[in-house]
Write an enzyme that holds these catalytic residues in place. Sequence first.
Site, PDB file in Angstrom:
ATOM      1  N   LYS A 491       0.852  -1.211   0.000  1.00  0.00           N
ATOM      2  CA  LYS A 491       0.000   0.000   0.000  1.00  0.00           C
ATOM      3  C   LYS A 491       0.874   1.243   0.000  1.00  0.00           C
ATOM      4  O   LYS A 491       0.628   2.186  -0.728  1.00  0.00           O
ATOM      5  CB  LYS A 491      -0.877   0.044   1.260  1.00  0.00           C
ATOM      6  CG  LYS A 491      -2.185  -0.668   1.341  1.00  0.00           C
ATOM      7  CD  LYS A 491      -3.198  -0.497   0.294  1.00  0.00           C
ATOM      8  CE  LYS A 491      -2.898  -1.186  -0.987  1.00  0.00           C
ATOM      9  NZ  LYS A 491      -3.415  -2.454  -1.296  1.00  0.00           N
ATOM     10  N   LYS A 607      -6.267  -0.127 -12.247  1.00  0.00           N
ATOM     11  CA  LYS A 607      -7.031  -0.939 -11.314  1.00  0.00           C
ATOM     12  C   LYS A 607      -7.080  -2.400 -11.738  1.00  0.00           C
ATOM     13  O   LYS A 607      -6.970  -3.311 -10.934  1.00  0.00           O
ATOM     14  CB  LYS A 607      -8.459  -0.371 -11.219  1.00  0.00           C
ATOM     15  CG  LYS A 607      -9.360  -1.108 -10.244  1.00  0.00           C
ATOM     16  CD  LYS A 607      -8.935  -0.860  -8.824  1.00  0.00           C
ATOM     17  CE  LYS A 607      -9.759  -1.619  -7.820  1.00  0.00           C
ATOM     18  NZ  LYS A 607      -9.066  -1.676  -6.525  1.00  0.00           N
TER      19      LYS A 607
HETATM   20  O1  M6R Z   1      -8.374  -7.506  -9.594  1.00  0.00           O
HETATM   21  P1  M6R Z   1      -7.338  -8.315  -8.919  1.00  0.00           P
HETATM   22  O2  M6R Z   1      -7.643  -8.616  -7.507  1.00  0.00           O
HETATM   23  O3  M6R Z   1      -7.032  -9.601  -9.674  1.00  0.00           O
HETATM   24  O4  M6R Z   1      -6.016  -7.456  -8.956  1.00  0.00           O
HETATM   25  C1  M6R Z   1      -4.802  -7.968  -8.502  1.00  0.00           C
HETATM   26  C2  M6R Z   1      -3.773  -6.871  -8.327  1.00  0.00           C
HETATM   27  O5  M6R Z   1      -3.530  -6.230  -9.541  1.00  0.00           O
HETATM   28  C3  M6R Z   1      -4.218  -5.830  -7.305  1.00  0.00           C
HETATM   29  O6  M6R Z   1      -4.492  -6.400  -6.070  1.00  0.00           O
HETATM   30  C4  M6R Z   1      -3.116  -4.761  -7.144  1.00  0.00           C
HETATM   31  O7  M6R Z   1      -2.004  -5.300  -6.511  1.00  0.00           O
HETATM   32  C5  M6R Z   1      -3.684  -3.555  -6.384  1.00  0.00           C
HETATM   33  N1  M6R Z   1      -3.219  -2.357  -6.986  1.00  0.00           N
HETATM   34  C6  M6R Z   1      -3.321  -3.551  -4.970  1.00  0.00           C
HETATM   35  O8  M6R Z   1      -3.661  -2.405  -4.281  1.00  0.00           O
END
Ligand code: M6R
Length: 612
Positions: A491, A607
């Site tokens: 984070k 995102k």
């Molecule tokens: O949509 P998803 O949960 O598959 O995404 C996975 C990661 O890209 C996501 O958790 C990313 O690490 C975020 N930016 C974390 O804050």
Amino acid sequence: MCGIVGYIGYKKATPILINGLLRLEYRGYDSAGIATIENNEIVVIKNKGRVNTLANLDGIDKLEGTVGIAHTRWATHGKPSKENSHPHLDNSKSIAVVHNGIIENYHELKKFLTEKGYKFLSTTDSEVIPNLIHYYFNQDSKNDENRLLRAVKNTCKDLKGSYAIEILSIYNKDKMIVARKDSPLVIGRGLKESYIASDIPAILSYTKDFYLLDDNEIVELSKDKIKFYNNELEEFEKPIKSIEWGAISVEKDGYEDFMLKEINEQPRAIRETVGAKLDNGKIEIEGLEFSKEYLESLNKIYIVACGTAMHAGLVAKSTFEKFCKIPVEVDIASEFRYRDPLIDEKTLCIYISQSGETADTIAALKLAKSKGAKTLAITNVIGSSITREADYSIYTHAGPEIAVASTKAYTSQVVLLIIVGMYFAEKLERIDVSILKNLKSDILKLPSQIEEILKSTNQIQEFARKVYKEKDMFFLGRGTDYAVSLEGSLKLKEISYIHSESYAAGELKHGPIALIENGVTVVATMTNPDLVEKSISNIQEVVTRGAKVFVITSEDIKNDGLSWVIKIPKTNTLISPILSVIPMQLFAYYISKEKGLDVDKPRNLAKSVTVE
Ligand code: M6R
């Protein structure tokens, strides 16, 4: 990882498109563009910069067209520039296309088209699409109303990689064609109008009725008709789905940023995640039916995901292993898919993804399926791509998460995973029922315990103010405190651009302690009473070397002599990350605010990572 929006109907398209783009900016925000049909001509307005820049460009307020497409970009091929922004036109300016995804064979296609005399203005992969459609349109000698549709079909067959595309053309002025493969696309149906978008929240304020497109589908839309075709142009009927999320859940709702709103939504999100699952004697999870015999046959569980979702898996690993006595391996999807993991029908693979659209996670799921394993998807988005591939899908029900940095998705993923672990444990009968009963009651207390933490954020803000100019920070913890520290460190990196590392506290002496010197900031988490003495020794080791230590601990743990201490309510160590992550999220948030950064849209990130 771009966002696309479209509108066809009787209203002026531009305001709807701009509004949709603003909601999709979390998918990419280095350039934006729009195309509408104005008096038999396609007008394209685009440039680098955010959607607000686009909204103020010359001529945009003059667009009157009722058919339009729009795009917000996260550059993959070609730097952010006006030329590389979408929509792209073909050479004759008769066809405009917006594209999300990556065309892997674009070099080959570009060479083919260049040999046929086509010229390219951008360095993107996407510009081949309108030109290829134009090429096939010209090749077709049959001049009927399906000529453009056939050209799109032939083009899609040539494209390797992933795409969600919207096509406008003066050849079919009152229609729009859209298609998808491995990139999300939804169509919202209204009365004599349709809305198209990369995801539901972008158009949720206009309709609640959606068609969720599947791979290799091509759709032709007119004001009052939507026709669905497979990639051979055979028409079929598609069921419509009604979505319950209120439009208000995709607004900031009085908060300064979506991230802060989503941090504060965690009590509610967790209540929704838990739902009625723990209400009856035995745990029941809609969409999940595993027999005792099947669970007994398992010799391994993989939990596979990316980023924050993978961190949620790391927290849950202990619960699965302790309660089910089955070895659990947590892996990063982009590693798992290429390392030839040992998988057979005695392996269960669990995939976690907030968006349900992460390309590596979907590929890792397909791999396990092809090797005979059962697959379970845990996601937040109903109807997302991952749910269409998995054998079983269950939902976190956390509501839309807009900020790029994941917060409520993480806590609700951990909660749901833990409940799944307990559900398996009940079936397997390998653990004392009283242990499960106590954990159930601890889970039910989580929402009010988070509310309590959220009431006193001053101290976190104060510490953030003290250290926001730092260049490096360290996170330490043991067991589940280590697992959550990885998330705290991510984070911080994502939204404050401060370099940080998370270490298992016991590893300090094996190298990283060399980096601890006067003034270095360390965030240490210790919530496990069985490990507290060891954790305190590790904290003393860094304090002695001059570190400023911010300690996150549980109210039942003594912390004599430590100056910056945040106490979280006492709970079971297996689920304590759901509480201890809250101060970490806020710490990263306040540092980012102190630095004046864009919390919701951190640089270089999107995102939903729908490309590899
Ligand atoms: O949509 P998803 O949960 O598959 O995404 C996975 C990661 O890209 C996501 O958790 C990313 O690490 C975020 N930016 C974390 O804050």
